[in-house]
Design a protein around this motif. Structure first.
Motif, PDB file in Angstrom:
ATOM      1  N   ASP A 186      57.001 -24.427 113.006  1.00  0.00           N
ATOM      2  CA  ASP A 186      55.630 -24.923 112.463  1.00  0.00           C
ATOM      3  C   ASP A 186      55.786 -26.440 112.463  1.00  0.00           C
ATOM      4  N   THR A 187      55.287 -27.095 111.431  1.00  0.00           N
ATOM      5  CA  THR A 187      55.375 -28.522 111.188  1.00  0.00           C
ATOM      6  C   THR A 187      56.800 -28.903 110.874  1.00  0.00           C
ATOM      7  N   PHE A 188      57.901 -28.216 110.313  1.00  0.00           N
ATOM      8  CA  PHE A 188      59.142 -28.638 110.036  1.00  0.00           C
ATOM      9  C   PHE A 188      59.897 -28.983 111.127  1.00  0.00           C
ATOM     10  N   ARG A 189      60.830 -29.965 111.119  1.00  0.00           N
ATOM     11  CA  ARG A 189      61.746 -30.347 112.093  1.00  0.00           C
ATOM     12  C   ARG A 189      63.058 -30.874 111.707  1.00  0.00           C
ATOM     13  N   THR A 190      64.126 -30.244 112.603  1.00  0.00           N
ATOM     14  CA  THR A 190      65.420 -30.501 112.104  1.00  0.00           C
ATOM     15  C   THR A 190      66.241 -31.309 113.228  1.00  0.00           C
ATOM     16  N   LYS A 199      72.282 -44.054 100.812  1.00  0.00           N
ATOM     17  CA  LYS A 199      72.702 -43.628 102.029  1.00  0.00           C
ATOM     18  C   LYS A 199      72.065 -42.629 102.777  1.00  0.00           C
ATOM     19  N   ALA A 200      71.343 -41.751 102.400  1.00  0.00           N
ATOM     20  CA  ALA A 200      70.598 -40.619 102.883  1.00  0.00           C
ATOM     21  C   ALA A 200      69.478 -41.291 103.827  1.00  0.00           C
ATOM     22  N   THR A 201      68.802 -42.242 103.259  1.00  0.00           N
ATOM     23  CA  THR A 201      67.495 -42.874 103.755  1.00  0.00           C
ATOM     24  C   THR A 201      68.041 -43.590 104.936  1.00  0.00           C
ATOM     25  N   VAL A 202      69.206 -44.170 105.009  1.00  0.00           N
ATOM     26  CA  VAL A 202      69.729 -44.935 106.452  1.00  0.00           C
ATOM     27  C   VAL A 202      69.955 -43.929 107.240  1.00  0.00           C
ATOM     28  N   ILE A 203      70.387 -42.866 106.898  1.00  0.00           N
ATOM     29  CA  ILE A 203      70.971 -41.523 107.853  1.00  0.00           C
ATOM     30  C   ILE A 203      69.945 -40.919 108.499  1.00  0.00           C
ATOM     31  N   ARG A 204      68.601 -40.847 107.561  1.00  0.00           N
ATOM     32  CA  ARG A 204      67.566 -40.058 107.966  1.00  0.00           C
ATOM     33  C   ARG A 204      66.766 -41.174 108.984  1.00  0.00           C
ATOM     34  N   LYS A 205      66.700 -42.117 108.684  1.00  0.00           N
ATOM     35  CA  LYS A 205      65.985 -43.430 109.591  1.00  0.00           C
ATOM     36  C   LYS A 205      66.481 -43.272 111.028  1.00  0.00           C
ATOM     37  N   ARG A 206      68.088 -43.102 110.880  1.00  0.00           N
ATOM     38  CA  ARG A 206      68.605 -43.056 112.263  1.00  0.00           C
ATOM     39  C   ARG A 206      68.118 -41.786 113.080  1.00  0.00           C
ATOM     40  N   LEU A 207      68.245 -40.666 112.087  1.00  0.00           N
ATOM     41  CA  LEU A 207      67.962 -39.310 112.871  1.00  0.00           C
ATOM     42  C   LEU A 207      66.585 -39.191 113.380  1.00  0.00           C
ATOM     43  N   LEU A 208      65.658 -39.818 112.552  1.00  0.00           N
ATOM     44  CA  LEU A 208      64.180 -39.671 113.032  1.00  0.00           C
ATOM     45  C   LEU A 208      63.804 -40.601 114.275  1.00  0.00           C
ATOM     46  N   ASP A 210      67.386 -31.789 107.451  1.00  0.00           N
ATOM     47  CA  ASP A 210      66.870 -30.353 107.570  1.00  0.00           C
ATOM     48  C   ASP A 210      65.267 -30.472 107.480  1.00  0.00           C
ATOM     49  N   GLY A 211      64.727 -29.361 107.483  1.00  0.00           N
ATOM     50  CA  GLY A 211      63.186 -29.425 107.715  1.00  0.00           C
ATOM     51  C   GLY A 211      62.394 -30.276 106.761  1.00  0.00           C
ATOM     52  N   SER A 212      62.926 -30.437 105.643  1.00  0.00           N
ATOM     53  CA  SER A 212      62.283 -31.113 104.470  1.00  0.00           C
ATOM     54  C   SER A 212      62.885 -32.558 104.142  1.00  0.00           C
ATOM     55  N   GLY A 213      63.666 -33.020 105.231  1.00  0.00           N
ATOM     56  CA  GLY A 213      64.254 -34.313 105.306  1.00  0.00           C
ATOM     57  C   GLY A 213      65.671 -34.665 104.324  1.00  0.00           C
ATOM     58  N   GLY A 214      65.986 -33.362 103.872  1.00  0.00           N
ATOM     59  CA  GLY A 214      67.428 -33.387 103.322  1.00  0.00           C
ATOM     60  C   GLY A 214      68.423 -33.979 104.441  1.00  0.00           C
ATOM     61  N   LYS A 231      56.697 -25.599  98.835  1.00  0.00           N
ATOM     62  CA  LYS A 231      56.870 -26.714  99.586  1.00  0.00           C
ATOM     63  C   LYS A 231      57.368 -28.167  98.712  1.00  0.00           C
ATOM     64  N   PRO A 232      58.395 -28.629  99.162  1.00  0.00           N
ATOM     65  CA  PRO A 232      58.716 -29.778  98.135  1.00  0.00           C
ATOM     66  C   PRO A 232      58.158 -31.038  98.587  1.00  0.00           C
ATOM     67  N   ASP A 233      58.166 -32.020  97.749  1.00  0.00           N
ATOM     68  CA  ASP A 233      57.763 -33.643  98.290  1.00  0.00           C
ATOM     69  C   ASP A 233      58.652 -33.982  99.480  1.00  0.00           C
ATOM     70  N   TRP A 234      58.240 -34.599 100.311  1.00  0.00           N
ATOM     71  CA  TRP A 234      59.125 -34.980 101.428  1.00  0.00           C
ATOM     72  C   TRP A 234      59.656 -36.438 101.330  1.00  0.00           C
ATOM     73  N   PRO A 235      60.845 -36.801 101.391  1.00  0.00           N
ATOM     74  CA  PRO A 235      61.793 -35.869 101.737  1.00  0.00           C
ATOM     75  C   PRO A 235      62.519 -35.320 100.472  1.00  0.00           C
TER      76      PRO A 235
END
Length: 459
Positions: A359-363, A397-406, A372-376, A430-434
């Protein structure tokens, strides 16, 4: 460049339905047992190559669309089981791998579960022969009347008995298992209370191999097992059945047929599944829902052991073409990368990242990290078992990695809610993203107790 007929290997792609990698004993680790004891699968893994990490999508239909087209859903619009616009023109717009194989001298067949846009008899799909469970073929012009048992997904173990045209009987589906409804090359096969539907599909697959042993063939075998409703199998008394081990039996019989006909050494077999186990990750957009077994053996793939090369189902299309001596570049728009070099023992890296969606989730995942699909963001584990993954709680740290993966998946835009004709698959609140994915955490918290869950598909 196309190989000569004498050089072309046969290719069999057998895919179980709803079956995590951790169902199989060859995927057990020192820390975590597998759910099943599967000696035949283990032996075949020893004869070929076992992939530690292979991703499908978390649901049935988008996985099948990805396999057929070699394209992620941003091109096909097949993000989930309920996307709007899934018309009969799918095989026209996105040339199926089966059609390419057929055009290049292969006899082609499909046996088992359809669950694709359009119909198996469409010329554009390229199937010379087909054997399908009637409940998964969409509205079509066959107008076949079924007078055996019916069920609904709301109460899938409670059978109804009436006579009606298949798929023109509301939301009722003809039986999949005992007294199974199977349509073969347009004709309904005889069936009664002692007829096990998957056996009919399996018999067709074995017969196809026998009849075409002297010419190159491509057999796609999307077995319905172990998908619910979970019934007694022909091998065991009620209460003692294992749908996973029944699939293992079918695989062994398939290999026995290849050896009996003398073509095992020129046949390459893929054994995998379409998404995670029902009751342990199905529908969850992360490694929990996407990781499936992948074992490749037969032909030139000899005793390769285990690889950590990352592959996802977009890679299956170009890999099959390369194995058949067909240049994948002749098919425009493919998103995957052939892992033939991995099978040839010339590469153990695969591609830099793998990608999936529901659906609208991506990993997305690299060797080191997964989003993961919620940005974790998670630290990946070499075992491939998500119980060994660790959530990165340091948000900087998660923000840096998430930006690279996106950044890696920016070429694959996500759909919006307006693209869907039915409510999106429910992943829990559904949680807030991320934030860390709710469904993934639910199952991770179970640890190895997941095998005891009542909603899982095995006793």
């Amino acid at each position: 460049m196309m190989a000569s007929a004498s050089e072309k290997p046969n290719i069999i792609f057998m895919m179980l339905d709803d079956c995590s990698a951790v169902e199989f004993s060859c995927y057990a680790t020192d820390k975590h047992p597998a759910a099943q004891t599967t000696p035949e699968v283990d032996n075949l893994a020893g004869e070929g190559l076992r992939f530690e990490t292979c991703w499908a999508t978390p649901m049935c239909k988008p996985t099948r669309a990805l396999l057929m087209s070699g394209k992620y859903a941003y091109q096909t619009r097949q993000y989930g089981n309920h996307l709007s616009g899934a018309g009969d023109d799918f095989a026209i717009l996105h040339k199926p791998v089966s059609k390419v194989m057929q055009e290049n001298g292969y006899r082609t067949a499909i046996s088992g579960k359809w669950h694709l846009p359009g119909f198996p008899y469409q010329e554009e799909y390229g199937w010379d022969e087909w054997s399908m469970l009637g409940g998964y073929i969409g509205p079509n012009n066959l107008n076949i009347t079924w007078d055996g048992p019916w069920f609904t997904w709301k109460n899938c173990t409670e059978y109804l008995h009436e006579k009606a045209v298949i798929r023109k009987n509301g939301n009722k589906y003809p039986s999949l298992h005992w007294n199974g409804c199977v349509i073969e090359n347009g004709k309904l096969l005889p069936s009664d209370a002692d007829t096990y539907g998957p056996d009919l599909n399996h018999k067709f697959a074995l017969d196809f191999i026998e009849r075409h042993k002297d010419e190159p063939f491509y057999l796609y075998y999307p077995c319905v097992l172990p998908h619910k409703p979970w019934m007694r199998t022909p091998e065991a008394p009620a209460g003692m059945e294992s749908n996973v081990r029944m699939g293992e039996t079918y695989l062994k019989q398939l290999v026995d047929k290849l050896k009996e006909t003398g073509i095992y050494d020129r046949t390459i077999v893929f054994f995998t599944a379409d998404n995670a186990t029902q009751g342990y990750g199905k529908g969850v957009t992360s490694e929990m829902g996407t990781r499936v077994p992948l074992i490749v053996f037969g032909g030139p793939v000899k005793e390769r052991g285990v690889t950590r090369a990352l592959v996802d189902f977009a890679d299956m299309y170009p890999t099959k073409l390369e194995l058949a001596g067909i240049d994948p570049d002749t098919v425009p728009g493919l998103d995957g990368k052939s892992f033939k070099p991995v099978l040839d023992d010339k590469d153990d890296e695969g591609k830099p990242f793998i990608f999936s969606y529901n659906d609208t989730f991506r990993t997305v995942r690299t060797r080191d990290h997964m989003m993961d699909g919620s940005g974790g963001i998670w630290k990946s584990s070499p075992t491939g078992n998500i119980l060994d993954f660790k959530v990165i709680t340091d948000e900087r740290k998660a923000t840096v990695i998430r930006k690279r993966l996106l950044k890696m998946i920016e070429a694959y835009p996500a759909p919006t809610k307006k693209d869907f004709k039915k409510p999106l698959y429910k992943h829990g609140k559904k949680p807030d993203w991320p934030s860390t994915d709710f469904g993934t955490m639910r199952y991770v918290k179970m640890g190895d107790n997941w095998m005891k869950q009542a909603d899982r598909n095995e006793p």
